[in-house]
Design a protein around this motif. Structure first.
Motif, PDB file in Angstrom:
ATOM      1  N   SER A  79       0.834  -1.209   0.000  1.00  0.00           N
ATOM      2  CA  SER A  79       0.000   0.000   0.000  1.00  0.00           C
ATOM      3  C   SER A  79       0.866   1.255   0.000  1.00  0.00           C
ATOM      4  O   SER A  79       2.014   1.207   0.437  1.00  0.00           O
ATOM      5  CB  SER A  79      -0.829   0.064   1.286  1.00  0.00           C
ATOM      6  OG  SER A  79      -1.654  -1.036   1.393  1.00  0.00           O
ATOM      7  N   VAL A 128      -3.727  -3.689  -5.209  1.00  0.00           N
ATOM      8  CA  VAL A 128      -4.531  -4.423  -6.194  1.00  0.00           C
ATOM      9  C   VAL A 128      -3.746  -4.690  -7.486  1.00  0.00           C
ATOM     10  O   VAL A 128      -3.338  -5.823  -7.765  1.00  0.00           O
ATOM     11  CB  VAL A 128      -5.846  -3.661  -6.521  1.00  0.00           C
ATOM     12  CG1 VAL A 128      -6.744  -4.487  -7.423  1.00  0.00           C
ATOM     13  CG2 VAL A 128      -6.583  -3.285  -5.242  1.00  0.00           C
ATOM     14  N   LYS A 140      -6.701  -7.264   5.921  1.00  0.00           N
ATOM     15  CA  LYS A 140      -6.272  -7.012   4.536  1.00  0.00           C
ATOM     16  C   LYS A 140      -6.068  -8.271   3.691  1.00  0.00           C
ATOM     17  O   LYS A 140      -6.297  -8.251   2.480  1.00  0.00           O
ATOM     18  CB  LYS A 140      -5.017  -6.125   4.504  1.00  0.00           C
ATOM     19  CG  LYS A 140      -5.285  -4.715   4.969  1.00  0.00           C
ATOM     20  CD  LYS A 140      -6.367  -4.033   4.136  1.00  0.00           C
ATOM     21  CE  LYS A 140      -6.859  -2.728   4.720  1.00  0.00           C
ATOM     22  NZ  LYS A 140      -7.671  -2.881   5.951  1.00  0.00           N
ATOM     23  N   LYS A 152      -9.418  -9.156   2.350  1.00  0.00           N
ATOM     24  CA  LYS A 152      -9.952  -8.207   1.354  1.00  0.00           C
ATOM     25  C   LYS A 152      -9.146  -8.155   0.063  1.00  0.00           C
ATOM     26  O   LYS A 152      -9.691  -7.862  -0.990  1.00  0.00           O
ATOM     27  CB  LYS A 152     -10.002  -6.816   1.969  1.00  0.00           C
ATOM     28  CG  LYS A 152     -11.077  -6.646   3.013  1.00  0.00           C
ATOM     29  CD  LYS A 152     -11.072  -5.220   3.499  1.00  0.00           C
ATOM     30  CE  LYS A 152     -12.298  -4.898   4.301  1.00  0.00           C
ATOM     31  NZ  LYS A 152     -12.289  -3.505   4.747  1.00  0.00           N
ATOM     32  N   TYR A 153      -7.833  -8.371   0.176  1.00  0.00           N
ATOM     33  CA  TYR A 153      -6.953  -8.268  -1.007  1.00  0.00           C
ATOM     34  C   TYR A 153      -6.094  -9.528  -1.132  1.00  0.00           C
ATOM     35  O   TYR A 153      -4.873  -9.458  -1.041  1.00  0.00           O
ATOM     36  CB  TYR A 153      -6.041  -7.036  -0.887  1.00  0.00           C
ATOM     37  CG  TYR A 153      -6.779  -5.735  -0.682  1.00  0.00           C
ATOM     38  CD1 TYR A 153      -7.187  -4.962  -1.776  1.00  0.00           C
ATOM     39  CD2 TYR A 153      -7.070  -5.274   0.597  1.00  0.00           C
ATOM     40  CE1 TYR A 153      -7.859  -3.763  -1.586  1.00  0.00           C
ATOM     41  CE2 TYR A 153      -7.748  -4.076   0.796  1.00  0.00           C
ATOM     42  CZ  TYR A 153      -8.139  -3.322  -0.295  1.00  0.00           C
ATOM     43  OH  TYR A 153      -8.807  -2.136  -0.112  1.00  0.00           O
TER      44      TYR A 153
END
Ligand SMILES: Nc1nc2c(ncn2[C@@H]2O[C@H](COP(=O)(O)OP(=O)(O)OP(=O)(O)O)[C@@H](O)[C@H]2O)c(=O)[nH]1
Ligand SMILES: [Mg+2]
Length: 219
Positions: free
Chosen positions: A39, A124, A148, A151-152
């Motif tokens: 990130s 992503v 996280k 989610k990813y």
């Protein structure tokens, strides 16, 4: 009648072909290469800086910096006087193999043992594009939250190493390592996990030892 063109498939196919070329070029020269993903602000640049600081007398480093705009991260490496190239994607949210092919053609690879490529800060898009590096690394910081991986998942599943960064902030931030690692193992059973602080240097020697081992073993 109409024709459907599968742009996505051919895009990935072309990228993979170039990624293989990049990998072959780097392997032939025995360069250990890392794709550093994560990130925005997870600590990718600081992690690379600290690694270079620790090992600059042992290895010759090369750096490729990927950012949408600007040269701020590249400037941070000026003090080391090592080959550094900035790629500006001009809006693109990830690096691709073609960008790396071009960058390595502009850098003198003869004197590089270890190449760090810092991808654009994003959880992503970078996961979808192989850029031909030997190892994918996700720099994840505990400030991003426990959820996280769920989610990813892709970026964690394509990574060989997960650095859990910013552990110096543990007194101020709730983070459940056991839960995080449990979720991480579900998407990748083999991923190497290293917890450290790039700021204070806590546990950083674990990464340094691992890197030295990798270099010895594979190159
Ligand atoms: N407390 C603490 N701060 C850290 C640590 N690692 C990085 N930081 C801080 O986090 C901020 C972002 O660090 P960078 O290294 O610039 O992050 P980055 O991932 O390269 O960011 P982008 O290139 O913008 O995606 C800076 O203020 C760093 O000093 C750490 O281990 N602990
Ligand atoms: Mg950075």
């Amino acid at each position: 009648m109409f024709k459907v063109i599968r742009i996505e498939e051919s895009l990935f196919e072309e990228n993979d072909k170039i990624a293989k070329e990049v990998k072959d070029t780097l392997r032939k020269r025995k360069i250990l290469s890392f794709n550093i993903m994560g990130s925005p602000g997870s600590g990718k640049t600081l992690f690379i800086e600290r690694t270079v600081e620790n090992l600059k007398d042992k290895f010759n480093f090369g750096i490729i910096e990927g950012d949408i705009e600007g040269t701020l991260d590249t400037e941070r490496f000026k003090r080391f006087n090592i080959p550094t190239i900035q790629i500006n994607t001009g809006g693109g949210c990830h690096l691709d193999a073609n960008m790396i092919k071009k960058a390595i053609s502009e850098i003198n690879l003869n004197h590089i043992d270890v190449l760090f490529i810092e991808n654009v800060g994003n959880l992503v898009c970078p996961a979808e594009f192989d850029i031909g590096t030997e190892k994918n690394v996700i720099i994840f910081s505990i400030t991003e939250g426990n959820d996280k991986v769920i989610k990813y998942p892709l970026i964690f599943s394509v990574s060989d190493i997960c650095v859990i960064n910013k552990i110096d902030l543990l007194p101020y931030i709730e983070f459940d390592f056991e839960n995080f690692e449990k979720n991480l193992r579900k998407v990748s059973s083999k991923i190497k996990i290293i917890k450290l602080s790039s700021k204070t240097g806590q546990n950083f020697e674990k990464w340094i030892e691992y890197l030295k081992e990798l270099k010895k073993k594979e190159f």
